[in-house]
Motif scaffolding. Sequence first.
Motif, PDB file in Angstrom:
ATOM      1  N   TYR A 229       0.830  -1.207   0.000  1.00 31.41           N
ATOM      2  CA  TYR A 229       0.000   0.000   0.000  1.00 31.41           C
ATOM      3  C   TYR A 229       0.866   1.258   0.000  1.00 31.41           C
ATOM      4  O   TYR A 229       0.602   2.214  -0.743  1.00 31.41           O
ATOM      5  CB  TYR A 229      -0.930   0.014   1.208  1.00 31.41           C
ATOM      6  CG  TYR A 229      -1.400   1.406   1.551  1.00 31.41           C
ATOM      7  CD1 TYR A 229      -2.389   2.035   0.787  1.00 31.41           C
ATOM      8  CD2 TYR A 229      -0.826   2.109   2.609  1.00 31.41           C
ATOM      9  CE1 TYR A 229      -2.792   3.327   1.078  1.00 31.41           C
ATOM     10  CE2 TYR A 229      -1.218   3.398   2.910  1.00 31.41           C
ATOM     11  CZ  TYR A 229      -2.203   4.008   2.134  1.00 31.41           C
ATOM     12  OH  TYR A 229      -2.582   5.297   2.421  1.00 31.41           O
ATOM     13  N   ILE A 232       2.507   1.702  -3.659  1.00 30.19           N
ATOM     14  CA  ILE A 232       1.690   1.938  -4.857  1.00 30.19           C
ATOM     15  C   ILE A 232       0.450   2.788  -4.581  1.00 30.19           C
ATOM     16  O   ILE A 232      -0.225   3.212  -5.525  1.00 30.19           O
ATOM     17  CB  ILE A 232       1.264   0.601  -5.512  1.00 30.19           C
ATOM     18  CG1 ILE A 232       0.289  -0.174  -4.625  1.00 30.19           C
ATOM     19  CG2 ILE A 232       2.487  -0.236  -5.838  1.00 30.19           C
ATOM     20  CD1 ILE A 232      -0.242  -1.436  -5.271  1.00 30.19           C
ATOM     21  N   LYS A 235      -5.428   3.579  -4.279  1.00 28.31           N
ATOM     22  CA  LYS A 235      -6.209   3.215  -5.464  1.00 28.31           C
ATOM     23  C   LYS A 235      -5.627   1.993  -6.155  1.00 28.31           C
ATOM     24  O   LYS A 235      -6.347   1.024  -6.456  1.00 28.31           O
ATOM     25  CB  LYS A 235      -6.266   4.394  -6.426  1.00 28.31           C
ATOM     26  CG  LYS A 235      -7.096   4.125  -7.680  1.00 28.31           C
ATOM     27  CD  LYS A 235      -7.144   5.355  -8.585  1.00 28.31           C
ATOM     28  CE  LYS A 235      -7.962   5.073  -9.841  1.00 28.31           C
ATOM     29  NZ  LYS A 235      -8.023   6.265 -10.739  1.00 28.31           N
ATOM     30  N   ARG A 236      -4.318   2.015  -6.412  1.00 28.92           N
ATOM     31  CA  ARG A 236      -3.695   0.893  -7.115  1.00 28.92           C
ATOM     32  C   ARG A 236      -3.694  -0.367  -6.265  1.00 28.92           C
ATOM     33  O   ARG A 236      -3.836  -1.478  -6.785  1.00 28.92           O
ATOM     34  CB  ARG A 236      -2.273   1.263  -7.530  1.00 28.92           C
ATOM     35  CG  ARG A 236      -2.213   2.308  -8.636  1.00 28.92           C
ATOM     36  CD  ARG A 236      -0.792   2.607  -9.020  1.00 28.92           C
ATOM     37  NE  ARG A 236      -0.730   3.594 -10.098  1.00 28.92           N
ATOM     38  CZ  ARG A 236       0.395   4.101 -10.565  1.00 28.92           C
ATOM     39  NH1 ARG A 236       1.569   3.723 -10.048  1.00 28.92           N
ATOM     40  NH2 ARG A 236       0.364   4.988 -11.539  1.00 28.92           N
ATOM     41  N   PHE A 237      -3.533  -0.214  -4.954  1.00 22.30           N
ATOM     42  CA  PHE A 237      -3.570  -1.379  -4.055  1.00 22.30           C
ATOM     43  C   PHE A 237      -4.895  -2.117  -4.215  1.00 22.30           C
ATOM     44  O   PHE A 237      -4.933  -3.345  -4.339  1.00 22.30           O
ATOM     45  CB  PHE A 237      -3.381  -0.932  -2.608  1.00 22.30           C
ATOM     46  CG  PHE A 237      -3.415  -2.068  -1.606  1.00 22.30           C
ATOM     47  CD1 PHE A 237      -2.257  -2.728  -1.236  1.00 22.30           C
ATOM     48  CD2 PHE A 237      -4.621  -2.477  -1.037  1.00 22.30           C
ATOM     49  CE1 PHE A 237      -2.290  -3.771  -0.317  1.00 22.30           C
ATOM     50  CE2 PHE A 237      -4.669  -3.515  -0.120  1.00 22.30           C
ATOM     51  CZ  PHE A 237      -3.492  -4.163   0.234  1.00 22.30           C
ATOM     52  N   HIS A 238      -5.996  -1.366  -4.227  1.00 21.68           N
ATOM     53  CA  HIS A 238      -7.300  -2.005  -4.282  1.00 21.68           C
ATOM     54  C   HIS A 238      -7.683  -2.424  -5.696  1.00 21.68           C
ATOM     55  O   HIS A 238      -8.546  -3.293  -5.867  1.00 21.68           O
ATOM     56  CB  HIS A 238      -8.348  -1.087  -3.656  1.00 21.68           C
ATOM     57  CG  HIS A 238      -8.206  -0.996  -2.168  1.00 21.68           C
ATOM     58  ND1 HIS A 238      -7.422  -0.048  -1.551  1.00 21.68           N
ATOM     59  CD2 HIS A 238      -8.707  -1.772  -1.171  1.00 21.68           C
ATOM     60  CE1 HIS A 238      -7.456  -0.221  -0.239  1.00 21.68           C
ATOM     61  NE2 HIS A 238      -8.222  -1.261   0.018  1.00 21.68           N
ATOM     62  N   GLN A 239      -7.044  -1.847  -6.697  1.00 21.92           N
ATOM     63  CA  GLN A 239      -7.210  -2.362  -8.055  1.00 21.92           C
ATOM     64  C   GLN A 239      -6.498  -3.696  -8.227  1.00 21.92           C
ATOM     65  O   GLN A 239      -6.981  -4.594  -8.934  1.00 21.92           O
ATOM     66  CB  GLN A 239      -6.665  -1.350  -9.069  1.00 21.92           C
ATOM     67  CG  GLN A 239      -7.514  -0.105  -9.242  1.00 21.92           C
ATOM     68  CD  GLN A 239      -6.872   0.929 -10.144  1.00 21.92           C
ATOM     69  OE1 GLN A 239      -5.650   0.931 -10.347  1.00 21.92           O
ATOM     70  NE2 GLN A 239      -7.681   1.824 -10.702  1.00 21.92           N
ATOM     71  N   LEU A 240      -5.372  -3.837  -7.568  1.00 21.31           N
ATOM     72  CA  LEU A 240      -4.566  -5.052  -7.670  1.00 21.31           C
ATOM     73  C   LEU A 240      -5.091  -6.172  -6.775  1.00 21.31           C
ATOM     74  O   LEU A 240      -4.889  -7.359  -7.069  1.00 21.31           O
ATOM     75  CB  LEU A 240      -3.117  -4.720  -7.307  1.00 21.31           C
ATOM     76  CG  LEU A 240      -2.055  -5.805  -7.493  1.00 21.31           C
ATOM     77  CD1 LEU A 240      -1.948  -6.211  -8.954  1.00 21.31           C
ATOM     78  CD2 LEU A 240      -0.700  -5.316  -6.972  1.00 21.31           C
TER      79      LEU A 240
END
Length: 369
Positions: A229, A232, A235-240
């Motif tokens: 987290y 990145i 937003k990117r953490f939860h997209q991944l």
Amino acid sequence: MAWWKHLLLFIITLVATTFAGLEWLYGKSVIFTPISPEEWWGALSYSVPFLGILTVHEFGHYFTAKYHKLKVTLPYYLPVWFFSIAPSIGTFGAFIKIKSMIKSRNAFFDVGVSGPLAGFVAALFVLFYGFTHLPPQEYIFQIHPEYQEYGLDYANHVYDNLGEGEDMMFGTNLLFEFFKHYVAPDPSLVPNPHEMMHYPYLFAGFLACFFTALNLLPFGQLDGGHALYSIIGYKRFHQLLPFTFAAFLYWGGLGLFSANDSHEYLLTYAPLYVFYLYFVSMQLFKDKITIALYAMGIFTAQFVTVTFIPTATGYTGWLFFGVILSKFVGLHHPPALYKKGVDTKRKIVGIITLIVFILCFTPTPFILN
């Protein structure tokens, strides 16, 4: 909580891990059998290094939290021993409790990676000592006198004759492979995977690697979740997240079902497994149809893989941790108050942390008959 209560928990955990060590190393219970001084020393050779690594890990978190001026408790140790009724390793681990808000991604990162990295360094010392001080091959006859009739060729005779549930062996990881091939003075002294629990320093080091990798999984409030987290962003953490969790579940359930299974087996158990996938994935999506499609996608990928590669198998033990992660630890990561990203130095440390995870991760840690 007063400091003496933390100390008391530590002492109880030390006792519990020592008792557990007697059971793993010698198959003896402190309740039912007399214990010799040599056996007590052997049990302590497991409990002290293992608890030492755990303590270094937790104080890595503790001092880093102090550095960031966070209110934090001393480690809470979690003893567990089932009075020889069931096996245990003597502890469920330990944790610190941070009582103030972590406001920046830098603080999340530092607190998250400091524990695993500190514990990893401690584990390296334990493993180095264990692999450079291996006993002679005949040592195993002290633990299993019944093997002696087969001589040093016992491995080709004894394991095929064990009863259901009696045959247990430990997996391996890249770090252990390195120590076996490049640190052990004589590869023939390295224990058979079925017997590693009888070698206290290796057993302690193996468990330390297992828990280090477990903590570095990139989910929720785990140390790996903090690190990913922080690097990145939210937003990117939860997209991944749906992809990383799908990979985790994919490996856990790989090999449970294939086209070669009977229709009765598939109709009975496959729906239950798909429901499990749905159940542990509920945090990821708000829409029930999306959750169902996600679960069916994982199941289909596993089914197709095993159909074309019949020998492909994962490790079902990870499915248990899937429940722990989704229902207790949590998969999501809370946002920091200040959203500024981490600097280049921390990103480099993040790469080092990823390497530590790869070295310590054991795809199939505990293999049962």
